[in-house]
Design a protein around this motif. Structure first.
Motif, PDB file in Angstrom:
ATOM      1  N   ASP A   3       9.468   4.376  -1.533  1.00  0.00           N
ATOM      2  CA  ASP A   3       9.012   5.527  -0.924  1.00  0.00           C
ATOM      3  C   ASP A   3       9.625   5.379   0.732  1.00  0.00           C
ATOM      4  O   ASP A   3       8.773   4.631   1.621  1.00  0.00           O
ATOM      5  CB  ASP A   3       7.230   5.332  -0.801  1.00  0.00           C
ATOM      6  N   ALA A   5      11.309   6.786   4.248  1.00  0.00           N
ATOM      7  CA  ALA A   5      11.171   8.109   5.125  1.00  0.00           C
ATOM      8  C   ALA A   5      12.742   8.363   5.695  1.00  0.00           C
ATOM      9  O   ALA A   5      13.257   7.445   5.810  1.00  0.00           O
ATOM     10  CB  ALA A   5      10.220   7.935   6.192  1.00  0.00           C
ATOM     11  N   TRP A  34       8.611  12.420   3.477  1.00  0.00           N
ATOM     12  CA  TRP A  34       8.349  12.208   4.940  1.00  0.00           C
ATOM     13  C   TRP A  34       9.829  12.125   5.685  1.00  0.00           C
ATOM     14  O   TRP A  34      10.693  11.535   5.473  1.00  0.00           O
ATOM     15  CB  TRP A  34       7.723  10.846   5.118  1.00  0.00           C
ATOM     16  N   GLU A 214      -1.116   2.016   7.168  1.00  0.00           N
ATOM     17  CA  GLU A 214       0.048   2.061   6.627  1.00  0.00           C
ATOM     18  C   GLU A 214       1.306   1.346   7.698  1.00  0.00           C
ATOM     19  O   GLU A 214       0.998   1.169   8.791  1.00  0.00           O
ATOM     20  CB  GLU A 214       0.469   3.685   6.869  1.00  0.00           C
ATOM     21  N   TRP A 216       4.921   1.533   8.868  1.00  0.00           N
ATOM     22  CA  TRP A 216       6.434   2.084   8.971  1.00  0.00           C
ATOM     23  C   TRP A 216       7.493   1.083   9.809  1.00  0.00           C
ATOM     24  O   TRP A 216       7.070   0.639  10.663  1.00  0.00           O
ATOM     25  CB  TRP A 216       6.393   3.386   9.478  1.00  0.00           C
ATOM     26  N   SER A 269       9.768  -3.077   1.266  1.00  0.00           N
ATOM     27  CA  SER A 269       8.671  -2.070   0.846  1.00  0.00           C
ATOM     28  C   SER A 269       7.488  -2.863  -0.031  1.00  0.00           C
ATOM     29  O   SER A 269       6.203  -2.257  -0.241  1.00  0.00           O
ATOM     30  CB  SER A 269       9.218  -1.187  -0.367  1.00  0.00           C
ATOM     31  N   ARG A 276       6.376   1.858   4.502  1.00  0.00           N
ATOM     32  CA  ARG A 276       7.526   3.058   4.479  1.00  0.00           C
ATOM     33  C   ARG A 276       8.594   2.758   5.285  1.00  0.00           C
ATOM     34  O   ARG A 276       8.421   2.833   6.369  1.00  0.00           O
ATOM     35  CB  ARG A 276       6.709   4.440   4.789  1.00  0.00           C
TER      36      ARG A 276
END
Length: 308
Positions: A3, A5, A34, A214, A216, A269, A276
């Motif tokens: 997943d 972005a 995203w 989350e 990132w 990941s 992400r």
């Protein structure tokens, strides 16, 4: 598929509009969701000396593809937009209530949307009371301009304090954190070559995992250095630990039939429950390489984890 972005930092500047549109189309066709940008992207690469180019390109793309509007989610940021052309960081907008309200309106106008799905405080602003920033960001959620909030390049203790202020007042708080992170680590305490970047720390990883936030990660592929001879790793990565980790990385890549980039993205990941990586690309082939990344077997991950 991991997943990821799509990082749109260079869209509208170093990556022209036609190429940006092709990348955005390919990303959605491959199941991507995203798109990550910021209001300041990319002021340093544009003659105007101020940002907004990336958001404007994304806005024009969304307008030209109305059938895709419900299939993508937009992540953008506030804090670093210069208020005086070519003067940064001295004229960066900051995180006052007025700056946040003005920046959000401008971002929505450029993106041609009524709301964004995730809005980041791009970096700290210790010249503004944290409570003012927390309340101003929460107000965007309350009036429907923003879906969720994230903290990028923030000390963990500041994130915790901000989340406590929000909870204590019944306001929407940060539910996502964003840091620079990759498989290779720079030398401890060595300054990074990119201004404003903050590395993920073990404490940050533990905090995000414990609080179910989350994570990132930006610059996960170190600007192409893993796979491009013309882009050597920055000097701060020149230490014995890099040699050990690259040896492990190459072994796993050979044994799995994947590229270094794909192994790095798969490793990142799996670091926490909600991760992400943000992948910045300039060609469709680079994007497809990232989108083709799949999970690594547990025993394969051990080879990467133990190379310290």
């Amino acid at each position: 598929m991991i997943d990821v972005a799509l990082g749109a930092m260079d869209f509208g500047t170093r990556v022209d509009e036609a190429t940006s549109f092709r990348l955005l189309d390919c990303f959605v066709e491959r199941g991507g969701e995203w798109i990550d940008t910021a209001n300041c992207y990319s002021f340093w690469a544009d003659a105007s000396g101020v940002g907004g180019q990336s958001e404007e390109v994304i806005g024009r793309w969304l307008t030209s593809r109305p059938q895709l509007s419900d299939r993508v989610r937009i992540s953008t940021k506030v804090r670093q937009q210069p208020t005086t052309p070519h003067v940064w960081p001295e004229s960066a907008e900051g995180l006052s209530a007025e700056a946040i309200q003005s920046a959000a309106r401008a971002s929505l106008q450029r993106l041609r949307r009524e709301h964004v799905d995730l809005y980041w405080a791009h970096a700290e602003d210790r010249g503004v009371p944290l409570q003012e920033t927390v309340e101003a960001l929460a107000a965007l959620c309350a009036d429907g301009q923003v879906g969720r909030l994230g903290a990028s390049n923030h000390a963990v203790w500041r994130v915790e304090r901000a989340r406590h202020l929000a909870t204590d007042r019944g306001l929407t708080g940060f539910t996502a954190l964003q840091y620079r992170h990759s498989y290779l680590f720079p030398r401890p305490w060595a300054p990074l070559p990119d201004a404003g970047h903050m590395l993920l720390t073990p404490e940050g990883l533990d905090y995000a995992t414990s609080e179910d936030l989350e994570l990132w990660f930006y610059t996960p592929l170190l600007h192409g250095s893993y796979v491009r001879d013309d882009r050597p790793f920055p000097e701060v990565y020149d230490h014995p630990g890099t040699t050990k980790r690259l040896t492990a990385l190459d072994r796993v890549a050979r044994e799995t039939g994947r590229t270094r980039n794909q192994v790095v993205l798969a490793w990142l990941s799996a670091l926490a429950p909600h991760v992400r990586p943000i992948v910045g690309v300039s060609t469709v082939s680079q994007l497809e390489e990232a989108m083709d990344t799949t999970d690594l077997a547990i025993e394969t991950r051990h080879l990467l984890d133990e190379a310290i």
